[in-house]
Design a protein around this motif. Structure first.
Motif, PDB file in Angstrom:
ATOM      1  N   SER A 275      55.441   3.037  18.331  1.00 41.64           N
ATOM      2  CA  SER A 275      56.479   3.636  19.175  1.00 41.64           C
ATOM      3  C   SER A 275      57.240   4.730  18.431  1.00 41.64           C
ATOM      4  O   SER A 275      57.490   5.810  18.981  1.00 41.64           O
ATOM      5  CB  SER A 275      57.439   2.560  19.679  1.00 41.64           C
ATOM      6  N   THR A 276      57.613   4.483  17.176  1.00 42.38           N
ATOM      7  CA  THR A 276      58.363   5.500  16.442  1.00 42.38           C
ATOM      8  C   THR A 276      57.495   6.712  16.137  1.00 42.38           C
ATOM      9  O   THR A 276      57.971   7.853  16.158  1.00 42.38           O
ATOM     10  CB  THR A 276      58.939   4.927  15.133  1.00 42.38           C
ATOM     11  N   GLY A 277      56.200   6.483  15.895  1.00 40.74           N
ATOM     12  CA  GLY A 277      55.292   7.598  15.665  1.00 40.74           C
ATOM     13  C   GLY A 277      55.148   8.463  16.905  1.00 40.74           C
ATOM     14  O   GLY A 277      55.171   9.699  16.825  1.00 40.74           O
ATOM     15  N   PHE A 278      55.014   7.827  18.068  1.00 45.29           N
ATOM     16  CA  PHE A 278      54.887   8.587  19.313  1.00 45.29           C
ATOM     17  C   PHE A 278      56.153   9.400  19.587  1.00 45.29           C
ATOM     18  O   PHE A 278      56.079  10.578  19.959  1.00 45.29           O
ATOM     19  CB  PHE A 278      54.608   7.652  20.484  1.00 45.29           C
ATOM     20  N   LEU A 315      49.523   7.988  12.450  1.00 44.60           N
ATOM     21  CA  LEU A 315      49.082   9.355  12.735  1.00 44.60           C
ATOM     22  C   LEU A 315      48.517   9.535  14.144  1.00 44.60           C
ATOM     23  O   LEU A 315      48.842  10.531  14.811  1.00 44.60           O
ATOM     24  CB  LEU A 315      48.078   9.818  11.683  1.00 44.60           C
ATOM     25  N   PRO A 316      47.661   8.643  14.653  1.00 48.51           N
ATOM     26  CA  PRO A 316      47.169   8.848  16.026  1.00 48.51           C
ATOM     27  C   PRO A 316      48.284   8.880  17.062  1.00 48.51           C
ATOM     28  O   PRO A 316      48.226   9.658  18.020  1.00 48.51           O
ATOM     29  CB  PRO A 316      46.244   7.650  16.252  1.00 48.51           C
ATOM     30  N   TYR A 317      49.314   8.070  16.860  1.00 52.23           N
ATOM     31  CA  TYR A 317      50.430   8.034  17.810  1.00 52.23           C
ATOM     32  C   TYR A 317      51.301   9.272  17.669  1.00 52.23           C
ATOM     33  O   TYR A 317      51.829   9.791  18.669  1.00 52.23           O
ATOM     34  CB  TYR A 317      51.241   6.761  17.593  1.00 52.23           C
ATOM     35  N   ILE A 318      51.455   9.752  16.436  1.00 58.06           N
ATOM     36  CA  ILE A 318      52.199  10.992  16.213  1.00 58.06           C
ATOM     37  C   ILE A 318      51.502  12.159  16.912  1.00 58.06           C
ATOM     38  O   ILE A 318      52.134  12.960  17.607  1.00 58.06           O
ATOM     39  CB  ILE A 318      52.346  11.276  14.705  1.00 58.06           C
ATOM     40  N   VAL A 319      50.199  12.245  16.732  1.00 63.74           N
ATOM     41  CA  VAL A 319      49.425  13.330  17.354  1.00 63.74           C
ATOM     42  C   VAL A 319      49.504  13.243  18.872  1.00 63.74           C
ATOM     43  O   VAL A 319      49.648  14.260  19.571  1.00 63.74           O
ATOM     44  CB  VAL A 319      47.972  13.301  16.865  1.00 63.74           C
ATOM     45  N   ALA A 320      49.408  12.020  19.408  1.00 66.18           N
ATOM     46  CA  ALA A 320      49.497  11.843  20.858  1.00 66.18           C
ATOM     47  C   ALA A 320      50.847  12.314  21.390  1.00 66.18           C
ATOM     48  O   ALA A 320      50.919  13.013  22.410  1.00 66.18           O
ATOM     49  CB  ALA A 320      49.265  10.377  21.217  1.00 66.18           C
ATOM     50  N   GLY A 321      51.908  11.932  20.705  1.00 68.63           N
ATOM     51  CA  GLY A 321      53.233  12.381  21.122  1.00 68.63           C
ATOM     52  C   GLY A 321      53.403  13.881  20.981  1.00 68.63           C
ATOM     53  O   GLY A 321      54.014  14.547  21.832  1.00 68.63           O
ATOM     54  N   LEU A 322      52.836  14.426  19.902  1.00 65.24           N
ATOM     55  CA  LEU A 322      52.959  15.856  19.629  1.00 65.24           C
ATOM     56  C   LEU A 322      52.324  16.702  20.722  1.00 65.24           C
ATOM     57  O   LEU A 322      52.748  17.832  20.975  1.00 65.24           O
ATOM     58  CB  LEU A 322      52.303  16.165  18.282  1.00 65.24           C
TER      59      LEU A 322
END
Length: 470
Positions: A275-278, A315-322
């Motif tokens: 959640s925080t990554g997204f 990283l996958p969640y960060i990229v998805a949110g980005l």
């Protein structure tokens, strides 16, 4: 030697320097002299920028600022915010360090936010309600002047790039043309929900902008340790930067950018990484669509990733949110890269092409001194002294070198922005997002009350002697 005798001797005489806590700043006379020398050098830089800038402006009229190097007019004045600003400054200097050390963590974050809001509102009200807050975002080049042109948001976004150049039909005012449309859309949406007009826009920027300090504290705590975050807290509250947080949209941008790094820091240190990554990615995407220059926050994000213990998992969640914000704006017809290309053309067709790079490339740094204050300059000096030990400190997970890396990543991003030539003047406003990440360097300073007094004095002088343009 008997270990019990050694322990007893250290209790009586104090631990050896090597046994000091890593987050306890040294308090040696030689270091104080160096701190003061750094602050004096910064003050001389500001003085040189004032004198040289005034000479250039008088002779060539090429700076386009009223009081070089700051976009302001010399106008000594007091106002309804003066007593409140003085009261907040005295309270933070007197009680800030002790409260920051003792309050429960969540209470500290809310206290920092509330106090930063009080400080920012009171400084803005030195200029009065209309001139200081309600009218700031309604002037010729500001966002609220084009609200009526966004009655159909998708159609306007699709047509946005056709109005960036100054010679195009119905060109956008400077700030709208100079930023991606998420900035303007924010104020359009506020208007749609009944919070239209300059007063609500000003309150929005101050209220949201004041959370930036709390976001920085969250990141510093998880990346470099709670004690350093607590030492930095009063300086994040009482920053001279508050003069420009109230009221400019860049204060709002600073908060969004700061929270993107804060959520990233939580993600890479194992705090609910999905959640925080997204959310981190989502806010990074929004940051890039609020201001083109804030793509340089990737440098600060890179430092946070390097300091994270679990940098790969989120990283996958960060990229998805980005991807979210860019995809939405692209589907609505806005081309970020085309808009940026056109902005560069407009920038050099206007005052950006006239303002001398040879002056602003160093005078911008004088603006930064006024933005972050003498305490931050001294803190950066102390941080710089630790650079030779940075690599070993990071390997050993020592708190101070970790904070050094974070602070110098922000400084690097700021210097890249400076050298680019796309930030000639007005950087006391434009660089607010970067400045917030320089302020934690103050955690390295002993005797915080003396330095807090210097910070407050600078902010009060700026707001009472100058009528700033933001």
């Amino acid at each position: 030697m008997n270990p019990d005798l050694l322990v007893d001797r250290e209790r009586r005489h104090g631990a050896r320097p090597a046994d000091r806590p890593h987050d306890a700043p040294d308090d040696r006379p030689r270091d104080h002299v160096r701190d003061l020398s750094a602050a004096l050098a910064a003050a001389l830089l500001v003085l040189a920028a004032v004198l040289v800038g005034t000479a250039i402006q008088d002779r060539h009229h090429s700076l386009f600022v009223g009081w070089p190097p700051v976009f302001a007019q010399w106008e000594p004045h007091v106002g309804p915010g003066t007593p409140a600003a003085l009261s907040v400054a005295v309270a933070v200097v007197a009680y800030g360090p002790a409260l920051a050390a003792q309050l429960p963590w969540r209470a500290l974050l809310f206290t920092a936010w509330g106090t930063a809001m009080a400080w920012t509102f009171s400084l803005a009200l030195v200029d009065g309600w209309q001139r200081g807050i309600a009218g700031r975002l309604t002037t010729t080049n500001e966002y609220l002047t084009v609200i009526g042109r966004f009655h159909d948001i998708p159609a306007t976004l699709h047509d946005f790039t056709h109005h960036i150049l100054s010679h195009s039909p119905a060109p956008w005012p400077a700030h709208i043309a100079g930023h991606p449309p998420a900035a303007t859309v924010t104020f359009v949406l506020l208007d749609r929900i009944g919070l239209g007009g300059g007063a609500w826009a000003g309150v929005w920027c101050i209220t949201v902008g004041a959370t930036a300090g709390a976001a920085v504290l969250v990141a510093v705590r998880v990346l470099a340790g709670e004690q350093l975050a607590r030492r930095a807290a009063p300086f994040l509250v009482l920053a001279p930067a508050a003069v420009w947080v109230g009221t400019s949209a860049d204060g709002y941008f600073a908060a969004v950018a700061a929270w993107s790094v804060a959520f990233l820091a939580l993600a890479v240190t194992g705090h609910r990484p999905r959640s925080t990554g997204f959310v981190a990615g989502l806010l990074f995407g929004l940051t890039a669509y609020l201001s083109y220059g804030l793509t340089l926050f990737a440098v600060i994000a890179g430092a946070a990733l390097l300091l994270g213990r679990r940098r790969l998992r989120p990283l996958p969640y960060i990229v998805a949110g980005l991807a979210v914000v860019p995809v939405v704006f692209t589907l609505l017809g806005f081309n970020w890269w085309e808009a940026y290309r056109l902005l560069i053309t407009r920038y050099y067709e206007g005052v950006g092409g006239i303002r001398p790079y040879g002056y602003w490339v160093w005078a911008n740094l004088a603006c930064t001194v006024l933005l972050v204050g003498p305490a931050t300059v001294a803190g950066l000096r102390r941080a710089g002294a630790q650079l030779p030990q940075l690599r070993g400190g990071l390997r050993a997970a020592v708190p101070q070198p970790r904070l050094v890396l974070l602070v110098f990543a922000a400084l690097l991003a700021l210097l890249v922005a400076d050298l680019s030539g796309m930030s000639k003047a007005e950087t006391e406003r434009i660089w607010l997002p970067f400045a917030m990440w320089l302020l934690p360097a103050c955690a390295f300073l002993p005797r915080p009350r003396a330095w807090l007094t210097a910070q407050a004095a600078l902010a009060l002088l700026l707001n009472h002697l100058l009528l700033t343009g933001w």
